[in-house]
Structure formats: structure tokens, C-alpha cells
Design an enzyme around this catalytic site. Sequence first.
Site, short mmCIF file in Angstrom:
data_model
loop_
_atom_site.label_atom_id
_atom_site.label_comp_id
_atom_site.label_asym_id
_atom_site.label_seq_id
_atom_site.Cartn_x
_atom_site.Cartn_y
_atom_site.Cartn_z
N ASP A 141 -11.39 -51.52 -34.55
CA ASP A 141 -10.64 -51.15 -35.27
C ASP A 141 -10.69 -50.58 -36.69
O ASP A 141 -11.62 -50.58 -36.80
CB ASP A 141 -9.27 -52.36 -35.74
CG ASP A 141 -8.06 -51.81 -35.64
OD1 ASP A 141 -7.59 -50.48 -35.28
OD2 ASP A 141 -7.15 -52.55 -35.51
N ASP A 197 1.09 -48.24 -33.44
CA ASP A 197 1.03 -49.60 -32.94
C ASP A 197 2.73 -49.14 -32.70
O ASP A 197 3.24 -48.87 -33.29
CB ASP A 197 0.90 -50.38 -34.01
CG ASP A 197 -0.62 -51.04 -34.53
OD1 ASP A 197 -2.18 -50.57 -34.29
OD2 ASP A 197 -0.88 -52.08 -35.07
#
Length: 432
Positions: A279, A339
Site C-alpha cells: 500500500d 477506498d
Amino acid sequence: MAELVGDPSRARVYEHGWQSWSPTGIYPATGTSQRPADATAQTMVYRPGRPAPARGFQGEGLIAVQPAPHAPVHIWSSSAPERTVPSIRVRAERDRLVVSADSEVTVSVHDTGLGTALARWAESLAVRLGVGPVRPTPPVWCSWYCYWEAVTAEAVLANLDAIVDARLPVEVIQVDDGWEAGIGEWRAGGDWAGSLTGVAARVRDAGLRPGLWLAPFLVGARCTLAADHPDWLVGGADAGHNWGQDLAVLDITRPAAAEHLTGMLRALADAGFDYFKLDFLYAGALAGRRYADCSPEAAYREGLELIRAALPEGTTLVGCGAPLLPSIGLVDAMRVGPDVAGEGARETPERRPAAIRTGSARSFQHARWWVNDPDCLLLRPEVPDREEWAGYVSSSGGVAGFSDPVWQLDEWGLDTARRLLRPSSTEHVDLV
């Protein structure tokens, strides 16, 4: 670079964002795409140091224009995305579209619609970069949207047991953010210090694969590495602010720093993990002073190659928050949108339409460069619009994962999990 004469009101522009979370889509040529709300968003969501103009469009390494309905599509793109990614701009004038770029680009013309043109361009780039066959990725349970940074070993194991009892077709149990000693210290910290290896063993004993989240190029200001080895950081690189601290970047072109990262990754592999969500990868491509004289994109790609080489063959790598074009050929799957929920607001349904728009606009990348990752299914009853989001994840053909406490699923949630949790498709899925 070019001028396309005609009526801009009839034209459409495909603008490709820099990284996983950057907006991407097809727009009327007379409009203007979304802009970051502040400097932090410019760094962590858009492209650092490359603000877009006040009007028009700026594609990072890729922009396409269809001057009129049924007209050929013009694509301007990076000549060598593994080394440099130009910012390419399109603006509408009264009787034309003006195209410019800040470094060399390649142009191709396609007598097709936008979706087919992008697919053909993506296939050509994959061949040029030597991308091999795309492997299916396994269905996943992820801890993030259940427990956020407060995830515990007990919670993970409780969900493992519930998944086995419910016979859900999950193959990977992925522990997300919250297990690590610190950002940049990729060893178990806190209560996880004595339980991470045991969790991996329990997952394997159940016949599943252990997965783990990390942000390999970030170094938090509170990390001991930042104090002990400031020479291992990319000079002048500001990766933003998160976890209550400023963020710096590990200089993987410095041999000692590369050896340090490699050692941490091998220790995690030795602990039993063979699925990694990588990430905040944008940090690896930030400009700054590095040990080696190379472009930020080349340094980033070297970092991904280092990670791949450090881990055993067959390890699954999922990129997220990642510069897309420089990642081609080095990850198995890639997040292609933002997200779908925010930690502060917990459930934020306005994020999901944005994720659908951006992910759909990048559908041509699936099974050509990697497996697209749309983000997790959210199946518990309290999630607004869960049916719409599940429909999109299913249509994407990409990574199928969910992030709910299993015991919170109702009959619809369990049935949907059983129906949609499957290895990703390796067939092309073109939603543009």
C-alpha cells in the site's frame, strides 16, 4: 504536441490518473476534471509536483481524445513508462483541442470506439514490456473494514473459524494495517509481537493462505529507522501525513536500505505469509535526492523488482495507492480505484460511486497488465447500497474479497459471499 480542429463540444477526453486512488474517467472535452482539495491530496491521491491546469485535463502517461462521435480515437502516451511518465494536457479552444506534454510521448490513432482503442493500446504496451500471462488471484477475507487499525489476532482467528464453519469459499486471510511495530518497521508490534507467526500457522492449518498488509516505501517520523539511518531516506521527499506523523521515503537505491527492506520481507515470508497487499506505493516514485542517479519512476520500479526478488516464487503481490504505468508487469493485482469506505466516517456511500467510475474507466487494464482490484465487498446489512457495490465487483472480474465480521452477515450477505467469492477472471472485461 498537436491540435485537433473541430467542435470541442462534440469531443470526449479520457483522462488517466497517476495512481490507484486518482480520479480517472471520460469527460466532455469542454469540461474540467476533478481537482485535489488541498496540498495533502495532491501528494497522496493525485500526482505530487504536477498540479493540473485550472481548466481542461491532465492525464499521467496516458490521455485519449475522440474528436467527434464515431471519429477515430487519438491516444498520447508515455514512450517508456518504466522510466518516465509525462503529464499530458488537453484543453478546448473555440474551434480546436490543443494537446501538450512535458516530455516525449507516443501517439497512436485507432479507428474504433474509446474502449476498444484503450484495450488495443494496453495490449500493445503489455507486449512491449514483456508482461507474461496474468495469473488468477484467490478470494480474500480482509480485516480492514472490520477492525481498522485496532485489529487483533483474536478477531482474525474468530473470523477464520467462522469462515470455515460457514464454508465460505475464501482462500486468503489478510491481516491489514495494525499489526506492525511502526510505519517503516515491518515486524510485529504490540500484542501482535507474540502472535503473528501463530496466526499464519493457524491459517495454514485450516488449508488457507495467510496474507499481510504493508507500505514498504514509507518511513514514519516516529520510526526508529528515521532516527538511526536518516541517510537511508530520499532527500527532500515529502510523502504526506498519516498515522499522526509526517512520512518520509525509503531510498531503495541505497544498498544498505535495500538490504534492510529485503530482510524484513524475507522474515515475513519465513513466518508463513505468501500474499502481500503493498500500500501507499506512490511514495516510491516521489522526486528527491537518491543514492543512485535515476528518475523517480525508475527508482520506483527498481523497488518493486527488489520486493518481487526478495519473496518466494508464487507469492501474490497486490499493489495499492500505486503509480499505475510504472507498475506494469511487477504486481499480480492492482487497486484501480479509491477506498470504498473511510475510517473516520466508517461507512461513506459517496465513495462507492467514485470507485465505480474510476474502476470502470480502468477496466481495459484487467487481464492485460494484472488483475484489477476494485476493493472489498461490504456485505453486512448496515452498509448502504451494498447490492449496487456487489454488482460492480462481480462485473469487474477482478479480485474478489470481503471485509465484514462473518457473524454480522445476514442471509443475503452469506449467499452473496458464496456466489461472488471466486478466483479472479483472466478474461478481458471492458466496461468503458
